[in-house]
Design a protein around this motif. Structure first.
Motif: not given
Length: 143
Positions: A107-125
């Protein structure tokens, strides 16, 4: 009622605004999708699992304060059905929480690359959290 007042009471909406595509979402993304559905499903499951967990862990215990000691926790986790219920509870809480954090960050309006990083990071966590939790349940269930 005068014609002018009727116009103010019923403002006309141009037909084009209904068909205009949304510009605030990235192309190919139209709504909540699977993330939203899983958030709702895990939320509903949590309603049931939290009640089961609280009743079993705190209200059906004869110990003072409604808290189990180590021996009663080991006896409680000796039942395979309880291991499945507690594992489902841990999985559901983790999944629901991380989907919520992901949604807030998106909801913060991240770009596509940041969204992928968030998804990968939270998946790893989530994977690390669940691995540790399942390991702990297995160790406690083994006694």
């Amino acid at each position: 009622m005068s014609i002018e007042l009727r116009r103010r009471a019923r403002p006309s909406v141009p037909a084009q605004t209904v068909d205009r595509p949304r510009t605030d979402v990235e192309p190919g993304r139209r709504g909540g999708g699977w993330g939203w559905i899983l958030q709702v499903v895990t939320g509903a499951a949590l309603l049931v699992l939290v009640v089961v967990h609280l009743v079993a862990q705190h209200f059906v215990v004869s110990a003072p304060g409604g808290l189990r000691d180590r021996a009663s926790v080991l006896a409680y986790l000796g039942n395979p059905v309880i291991v499945v219920i507690e594992s489902a509870f841990m999985l559901t809480v983790t999944w629901h929480a991380l989907l919520g954090v992901r949604s807030i960050l998106f909801d913060l309006g991240l770009g596509a690359r940041a969204r992928r990083r968030v998804t990968v990071g939270l998946s790893a966590l989530g994977a690390v959290t669940l691995a540790y939790g399942f390991w702990m349940i297995a160790v406690l269930a083994a006694g």
